[in-house]
Write a protein that holds these residues in place. Structure first.
Motif, PDB file in Angstrom:
ATOM      1  N   TYR A   9       2.261  -0.578   8.037  1.00  0.00           N
ATOM      2  CA  TYR A   9       2.001   0.142   6.785  1.00  0.00           C
ATOM      3  C   TYR A   9       0.503   0.401   6.620  1.00  0.00           C
ATOM      4  O   TYR A   9      -0.334  -0.407   7.050  1.00  0.00           O
ATOM      5  CB  TYR A   9       2.487  -0.652   5.566  1.00  0.00           C
ATOM      6  CG  TYR A   9       3.997  -0.745   5.446  1.00  0.00           C
ATOM      7  CD1 TYR A   9       4.705   0.279   4.826  1.00  0.00           C
ATOM      8  CD2 TYR A   9       4.683  -1.856   5.936  1.00  0.00           C
ATOM      9  CE1 TYR A   9       6.095   0.189   4.703  1.00  0.00           C
ATOM     10  CE2 TYR A   9       6.060  -1.945   5.806  1.00  0.00           C
ATOM     11  CZ  TYR A   9       6.765  -0.921   5.202  1.00  0.00           C
ATOM     12  OH  TYR A   9       8.130  -0.995   5.073  1.00  0.00           O
TER      13      TYR A   9
ATOM     14  N   TYR B 285       6.952   5.529  -1.517  1.00  0.00           N
ATOM     15  CA  TYR B 285       6.226   5.493  -2.805  1.00  0.00           C
ATOM     16  C   TYR B 285       7.132   4.963  -3.905  1.00  0.00           C
ATOM     17  O   TYR B 285       8.369   4.972  -3.790  1.00  0.00           O
ATOM     18  CB  TYR B 285       5.679   6.865  -3.158  1.00  0.00           C
ATOM     19  CG  TYR B 285       6.716   7.965  -3.215  1.00  0.00           C
ATOM     20  CD1 TYR B 285       7.272   8.349  -4.442  1.00  0.00           C
ATOM     21  CD2 TYR B 285       7.122   8.627  -2.063  1.00  0.00           C
ATOM     22  CE1 TYR B 285       8.220   9.367  -4.504  1.00  0.00           C
ATOM     23  CE2 TYR B 285       8.056   9.649  -2.109  1.00  0.00           C
ATOM     24  CZ  TYR B 285       8.600  10.019  -3.341  1.00  0.00           C
ATOM     25  OH  TYR B 285       9.545  11.029  -3.399  1.00  0.00           O
TER      26      TYR B 285
ATOM     27  N   VAL C  40      -2.432   0.943   0.364  1.00  0.00           N
ATOM     28  CA  VAL C  40      -1.793   1.633  -0.759  1.00  0.00           C
ATOM     29  C   VAL C  40      -2.778   2.614  -1.394  1.00  0.00           C
ATOM     30  O   VAL C  40      -3.954   2.310  -1.606  1.00  0.00           O
ATOM     31  CB  VAL C  40      -1.307   0.629  -1.821  1.00  0.00           C
ATOM     32  CG1 VAL C  40      -0.701   1.359  -3.037  1.00  0.00           C
ATOM     33  CG2 VAL C  40      -0.291  -0.325  -1.198  1.00  0.00           C
TER      34      VAL C  40
ATOM     35  N   ARG D 253       2.294   4.584   0.238  1.00  0.00           N
ATOM     36  CA  ARG D 253       1.853   4.062   1.544  1.00  0.00           C
ATOM     37  C   ARG D 253       2.492   4.890   2.674  1.00  0.00           C
ATOM     38  O   ARG D 253       3.613   5.391   2.536  1.00  0.00           O
ATOM     39  CB  ARG D 253       2.249   2.598   1.734  1.00  0.00           C
ATOM     40  CG  ARG D 253       1.409   1.631   0.947  1.00  0.00           C
ATOM     41  CD  ARG D 253       1.447   0.221   1.543  1.00  0.00           C
ATOM     42  NE  ARG D 253       2.777  -0.397   1.559  1.00  0.00           N
ATOM     43  CZ  ARG D 253       2.991  -1.631   2.046  1.00  0.00           C
ATOM     44  NH1 ARG D 253       1.987  -2.338   2.578  1.00  0.00           N
ATOM     45  NH2 ARG D 253       4.203  -2.143   2.026  1.00  0.00           N
TER      46      ARG D 253
ATOM     47  N   THR E 200      -3.177   5.012  -4.845  1.00  0.00           N
ATOM     48  CA  THR E 200      -2.645   5.239  -6.188  1.00  0.00           C
ATOM     49  C   THR E 200      -2.897   6.685  -6.601  1.00  0.00           C
ATOM     50  O   THR E 200      -4.024   7.174  -6.524  1.00  0.00           O
ATOM     51  CB  THR E 200      -3.292   4.287  -7.211  1.00  0.00           C
ATOM     52  OG1 THR E 200      -3.051   2.939  -6.804  1.00  0.00           O
ATOM     53  CG2 THR E 200      -2.708   4.516  -8.604  1.00  0.00           C
TER      54      THR E 200
ATOM     55  N   TYR F 279       2.466   4.706  -6.570  1.00  0.00           N
ATOM     56  CA  TYR F 279       1.865   3.864  -5.530  1.00  0.00           C
ATOM     57  C   TYR F 279       2.434   4.328  -4.184  1.00  0.00           C
ATOM     58  O   TYR F 279       3.650   4.321  -3.982  1.00  0.00           O
ATOM     59  CB  TYR F 279       2.174   2.397  -5.801  1.00  0.00           C
ATOM     60  CG  TYR F 279       1.724   1.960  -7.175  1.00  0.00           C
ATOM     61  CD1 TYR F 279       0.392   1.638  -7.425  1.00  0.00           C
ATOM     62  CD2 TYR F 279       2.646   1.893  -8.226  1.00  0.00           C
ATOM     63  CE1 TYR F 279      -0.011   1.253  -8.697  1.00  0.00           C
ATOM     64  CE2 TYR F 279       2.246   1.515  -9.502  1.00  0.00           C
ATOM     65  CZ  TYR F 279       0.920   1.196  -9.715  1.00  0.00           C
ATOM     66  OH  TYR F 279       0.510   0.840 -10.977  1.00  0.00           O
TER      67      TYR F 279
ATOM     68  N   HIS G 162       3.865  -1.972  -6.623  1.00  0.00           N
ATOM     69  CA  HIS G 162       2.483  -1.700  -6.256  1.00  0.00           C
ATOM     70  C   HIS G 162       2.284  -1.660  -4.734  1.00  0.00           C
ATOM     71  O   HIS G 162       1.292  -1.093  -4.268  1.00  0.00           O
ATOM     72  CB  HIS G 162       1.566  -2.749  -6.883  1.00  0.00           C
ATOM     73  CG  HIS G 162       1.389  -2.564  -8.348  1.00  0.00           C
ATOM     74  ND1 HIS G 162       0.187  -2.838  -9.016  1.00  0.00           N
ATOM     75  CD2 HIS G 162       2.237  -2.115  -9.329  1.00  0.00           C
ATOM     76  CE1 HIS G 162       0.329  -2.585 -10.304  1.00  0.00           C
ATOM     77  NE2 HIS G 162       1.573  -2.141 -10.527  1.00  0.00           N
ATOM     78  N   THR G 163       3.197  -2.291  -3.978  1.00  0.00           N
ATOM     79  CA  THR G 163       3.164  -2.219  -2.502  1.00  0.00           C
ATOM     80  C   THR G 163       4.534  -1.746  -2.016  1.00  0.00           C
ATOM     81  O   THR G 163       5.386  -2.541  -1.639  1.00  0.00           O
ATOM     82  CB  THR G 163       2.826  -3.583  -1.884  1.00  0.00           C
ATOM     83  OG1 THR G 163       3.746  -4.555  -2.386  1.00  0.00           O
ATOM     84  CG2 THR G 163       1.407  -3.997  -2.182  1.00  0.00           C
TER      85      THR G 163
END
Length: 423
Positions: free
Chosen positions: A396, A343, A399, A382, A401, A380, A348-349
């Motif tokens: 992965y 995270y 994502v 994953r 949020t 963010y 954002h990824t």
């Protein structure tokens, strides 16, 4: 004068008896007995005449230990005579001897030593070859006749047995037994019968014809494709001879329960787990016969490994000002080697290069919690998973949020806040 003549005659007779080499003891005698002291025959001589010079009656006694076929005739006589000695040729490897004692009634004795020199070692084998059918109906024999000890050389064992392997002087029967041949090619072996002194040898060729009706069939003729995780399949081999299995290159991922057999049998084929993303293919060959080989081919196929996948999305629940609960599901061909949550508040990824929470995974789903988060902050998030597959790859999730809540008022906060305005 007359007395002197008589004494002289007696003395002369006594002197003759004492000086004669043919007498064993000196005695007063008026007898004459004379023969040769030694007779030597060669190994091939079979007759000899022994002359007797005598003027009296004589008799012969014979002493022989290892010369049974020696004959002496006559065993008595009067006056001069001839004693005939007869025997066979000496084929043994030892000298033979006998003692003849010729005696007169007056006490004269003459000993004659008779010798026959040793013969050469002999060896006779009554056959030069033995031939067996592909399926033998019994044993075959040959005889060895020798005057000395012998043994069989060049015997390698395997498909024939030989009994006995050695013998002594005389005639011996040797038995040879052959196994059923399991090939279509003829085979042979040379047995060498030899005297132990190495002088004589005799070769016997033992041969066997090959089978003419070799058959080979595999059941099933085709195998199912192996899963990447591996497994074992069994093939029944129907054959009336010896068969062989060849796996070109002998790959370490393929295991065969045997590489050969005789008659009907089974072959277990085991594929080790395939941990690569490429499928595998190999053709193995089962053959029988060497003159006109029969061959069947089996195709061995194995699927490629697949990377793990997420079976349910990453979900965040129970979000507070500093924590959140996370769950996701996955499926993997092999146990996960790496699993966790990554995270970031800026990426954002996020990836494993960002903040991570490693997880020990088991089963097919994971439930965990992120703690120590900042209030009123957006994260963010994953999930990531890896398994032992070449080439290594990280999988992965999508994502998610998460925005944490603000902090709740504590006991030390003002319970009645008021608004103020300045003019």
């Amino acid at each position: 004068m007359k007395t002197k003549i008589i004494i002289t005659g007696i003395v002369c007779t006594l002197i003759m008896a004492c000086s004669s080499e043919n007498l064993t003891e000196a005695k007063l005698s008026d007898e004459l007995l004379n023969v040769e002291k030694e007779v030597e025959l060669t190994a091939v001589d079979t007759e000899h005449s022994l002359e007797v010079l005598a003027d009296c009656h004589w008799e012969v006694s014979v002493s022989k230990s290892n010369w049974d076929d020696l004959t002496v005739q006559p065993l008595s006589g009067d006056g001069n005579g001839t004693i005939s000695l007869r025997t066979s040729q000496n084929s043994s490897v030892s000298e033979r001897s006998a003692i003849l004692t010729i005696s007169s009634k007056g006490g004269l004795k003459q000993k004659v030593t008779v010798r026959q020199t040793l013969g050469g070692a002999t060896l006779e084998v009554n056959k030069e070859s033995l031939e067996f059918a592909a399926v033998p109906t019994g044993s075959q024999t040959f005889t060895v006749t020798s005057n000395s000890e012998w043994s069989i050389l060049g015997y390698e064992g395997g498909w024939i047995t030989v009994e006995p392997m050695s013998g002594s002087a005389g005639t011996t029967e040797v038995k040879v037994t052959a196994e059923e041949i399991q090939d279509d090619a003829d085979r042979s072996q040379i047995l060498t019968v030899a005297l132990n002194n190495g002088t004589n040898k005799h070769d016997i060729k033992v041969s066997q014809e090959g089978k003419t009706n070799i058959s080979l069939k595999l059941n099933p003729e085709e195998l199912e494709v192996f899963e990447a995780t591996g497994g074992t399949q069994t093939v029944n081999i129907e054959c009336n001879a010896r068969w062989y299995v060849d796996a070109p290159g002998s790959p370490d991922w393929l295991k065969l329960s045997t590489d050969s057999g005789t008659g009907n049998g089974q072959l277990n084929i085991t594929c080790e787990p395939n941990k690569t993303t490429e499928s595998r293919l190999l053709r193995i060959h089962v053959t029988s016969g060497s003159r006109t080989p029969r061959e069947s081919t089996l195709k061995i196929e194995q699927k490629a490994a697949t990377y793990p996948i997420f079976t349910s999305p990453l979900t965040a629940t129970n979000v507070t000002s500093n924590s959140a609960s996370l769950t996701f599901g996955y499926q993997s061909m092999y146990p996960l080697t790496t699993c966790g949550i990554c995270y970031s508040t800026s990426q954002h990824t996020p990836t494993m290069a960002d903040t991570t929470l490693p997880i020990t995974a088991g089963g097919t789903s994971v439930t965990t919690s992120l703690t120590g988060l900042e209030p009123m902050t957006t994260y963010y998030v994953r999930a990531y998973i890896q398994s032992d597959i070449t080439p290594l790859q990280t999988i992965y999730s999508d994502v998610v949020t998460i925005t944490t809540l603000g902090e709740e008022p504590g006991s030390g906060d003002n319970p009645y806040p008021k608004m103020s305005r300045k003019n």
